[in-house]
Design a protein around this motif. Structure first.
Motif, PDB file in Angstrom:
ATOM      1  N   PRO A  73       0.811  -1.220   0.000  1.00 50.35           N
ATOM      2  CA  PRO A  73       0.000   0.000   0.000  1.00 50.35           C
ATOM      3  C   PRO A  73       0.847   1.274   0.000  1.00 50.35           C
ATOM      4  CG  PRO A  73      -0.958  -1.612   1.468  1.00 50.35           C
ATOM      5  CD  PRO A  73       0.381  -2.159   1.057  1.00 50.35           C
ATOM      6  N   TYR A  74       1.940   1.285   0.778  1.00 47.99           N
ATOM      7  CA  TYR A  74       2.811   2.463   0.795  1.00 47.99           C
ATOM      8  C   TYR A  74       3.490   2.638  -0.561  1.00 47.99           C
ATOM      9  CZ  TYR A  74       6.590   5.667   1.947  1.00 47.99           C
ATOM     10  OH  TYR A  74       7.448   6.735   1.956  1.00 47.99           O
ATOM     11  N   ASP A 116       2.486   1.648  -3.567  1.00 47.62           N
ATOM     12  CA  ASP A 116       1.533   2.122  -4.570  1.00 47.62           C
ATOM     13  C   ASP A 116       1.271   3.621  -4.423  1.00 47.62           C
ATOM     14  OD1 ASP A 116       1.266  -0.379  -5.705  1.00 47.62           O
ATOM     15  OD2 ASP A 116      -0.541  -0.897  -4.586  1.00 47.62           O
ATOM     16  N   SER A 117       1.074   4.055  -3.192  1.00 44.19           N
ATOM     17  CA  SER A 117       0.775   5.457  -2.935  1.00 44.19           C
ATOM     18  C   SER A 117       1.956   6.352  -3.296  1.00 44.19           C
ATOM     19  CB  SER A 117       0.398   5.647  -1.466  1.00 44.19           C
ATOM     20  OG  SER A 117       0.222   7.015  -1.157  1.00 44.19           O
ATOM     21  N   GLU A 150       2.087   9.075  -6.415  1.00 44.51           N
ATOM     22  CA  GLU A 150       2.209  10.486  -6.053  1.00 44.51           C
ATOM     23  C   GLU A 150       3.448  11.126  -6.665  1.00 44.51           C
ATOM     24  OE1 GLU A 150       2.740  13.243  -2.018  1.00 44.51           O
ATOM     25  OE2 GLU A 150       2.071  11.154  -1.860  1.00 44.51           O
ATOM     26  N   ASP A 208       3.511   8.767   8.459  1.00 44.73           N
ATOM     27  CA  ASP A 208       3.263   8.616   7.025  1.00 44.73           C
ATOM     28  C   ASP A 208       1.854   8.055   6.838  1.00 44.73           C
ATOM     29  OD1 ASP A 208       3.672   5.412   6.271  1.00 44.73           O
ATOM     30  OD2 ASP A 208       4.845   6.069   8.002  1.00 44.73           O
ATOM     31  N   SER A 262       0.218   5.811   5.039  1.00 47.91           N
ATOM     32  CA  SER A 262      -0.078   4.386   4.976  1.00 47.91           C
ATOM     33  C   SER A 262       0.010   3.722   6.341  1.00 47.91           C
ATOM     34  CB  SER A 262       0.873   3.694   3.998  1.00 47.91           C
ATOM     35  OG  SER A 262       0.587   2.326   3.914  1.00 47.91           O
ATOM     36  N   LYS A 266      -6.546   3.527   3.593  1.00 46.74           N
ATOM     37  CA  LYS A 266      -6.403   4.977   3.457  1.00 46.74           C
ATOM     38  C   LYS A 266      -7.056   5.726   4.613  1.00 46.74           C
ATOM     39  CE  LYS A 266      -6.385   4.656  -1.609  1.00 46.74           C
ATOM     40  NZ  LYS A 266      -7.051   5.075  -2.857  1.00 46.74           N
ATOM     41  N   LYS A 324       1.979  -2.233  -9.958  1.00 54.90           N
ATOM     42  CA  LYS A 324       1.119  -1.049 -10.068  1.00 54.90           C
ATOM     43  C   LYS A 324       0.426  -0.986 -11.412  1.00 54.90           C
ATOM     44  CE  LYS A 324       5.219   1.697 -11.229  1.00 54.90           C
ATOM     45  NZ  LYS A 324       5.053   1.890 -12.622  1.00 54.90           N
TER      46      LYS A 324
END
Length: 308
Positions: A107-108, A110-111, A115, A155, A157, A182, A308
């Motif tokens: 998850p981190y 991907d984010s 970004e 952070d 995530s 999220k 991703k």
């Protein structure tokens, strides 16, 4: 570290300018592209130095104790860079300062990649110390009181993970239907105990315990600080946050990258990790049995399904 980071950026900019200048020549673009591709393949085939970046602690120890020796037996030179934050490792990878990094859950990843618009892909999972809640001024979960303070990673995530844990404990209640990956303070529906959530840089959480009642701490920083995973009052039950190793996307199918993947999924590394890191969450494809042993080597957990 900022100096190095600036240097990497300047180097990347100089290379980009050089390529742009070459792009001004209109003759035989297809041939130029083919020549460039052939050159890249040739260089890749001869690559014998692998630069691995990790956060300080267990991921770095895994490289030094096991992964580096495995790769060196195959003729590689392996260098390790240890970072003390969660931002620099991905930027260093994208800029070529390291060839692979190991420090983050999906998850981190991907984010951060979305970004920052980075061309990175995950390649393999690694044994991961779980997130846990540790005692601060209060020594037991049952001691929770109105207005208690809880330090959590700052952070997005990992902060979301902390909120989910507090929700599981009944200390807060999250809104129905939210994405737990999220979750933010705005998603707290009820805070009946008036919990004060203090956001802290992840690496500083072990020290922050002196100033708060409880702290939600990432497993790698627990171990780096000299604490024990068994000291946790509560551990995150989810396996969604087993960490991954990442590459620059063009490198994923290269021979050296596949050798790195194979090293992290080798029986030699499995044996080392299962003995050295009891209580960890292990890669899904390791198929760790109830008695703590792993089956024979399996391919890396599908990067294709998780990319991703």
């Amino acid at each position: 570290m900022l100096g190095l980071k600036t240097s990497w950026s300047l180097t990347a900019a100089m290379i980009a300018l050089g390529l742009a200048a070459c792009g001004g020549e209109k003759a035989a673009p297809a041939a130029a592209s083919a020549a460039s591709s052939a050159s890249a393949v040739s260089v890749d085939a001869e690559k014998k130095e692998i630069k691995i970046g990790t956060t300080a602690g267990d991921f770095g120890d895994m490289v030094k104790d096991s992964i580096k020796p495995i790769l060196e037996k195959q003729g590689y030179t392996v260098t390790l860079t240890e970072f003390n934050d969660y931002v620099t490792p991905n930027k260093a990878l994208a800029e070529g300062a390291v060839d692979v990094n190991v420090f983050q859950h999906k998850p981190y990843f991907d984010s951060f990649v979305a970004e920052n618009k980075l061309d990175l892909s995950v390649g393999f999972q690694v044994p991961t110390a779980p997130l846990g809640i540790y005692a601060g001024k209060l020594k037991a979960l049952a001691d929770i009181k109105d207005g208690a303070s809880v330090a959590a990673p700052n952070d997005p995530s990992n902060f979301a993970r902390a909120l989910v844990m507090l929700n599981e404990l009944g200390w807060i209640k999250l809104k129905d239907g939210i994405d737990p990956l999220k979750a933010s303070k705005q998603d707290i529906a009820e805070n009946t105990k008036n919990i004060k959530i203090v956001e802290v840089e992840a690496a500083n959480l072990p020290r922050a315990r002196e100033d708060v009642d409880f702290a939600v701490i990432n497993g790698n920083y627990v171990l780096t600080s000299g604490m024990k995973l068994t000291d946790s009052l509560y551990q995150e039950p989810s396996y969604a946050y087993v960490n991954w190793g990442a590459f620059r996307t063009p490198d994923v199918k290269s021979k050296w990258a596949q050798d790195v993947v194979a090293a992290y999924n080798s029986d030699e590394f499995k044996k080392y990790a299962l003995q050295k890191y009891p209580g960890y969450k292990y890669p899904v494809d390791w198929k760790v049995e109830a008695n703590g042993t792993a089956t024979a080597s399996a391919p890396a957990a599908s990067a294709a399904s998780a990319s991703k």
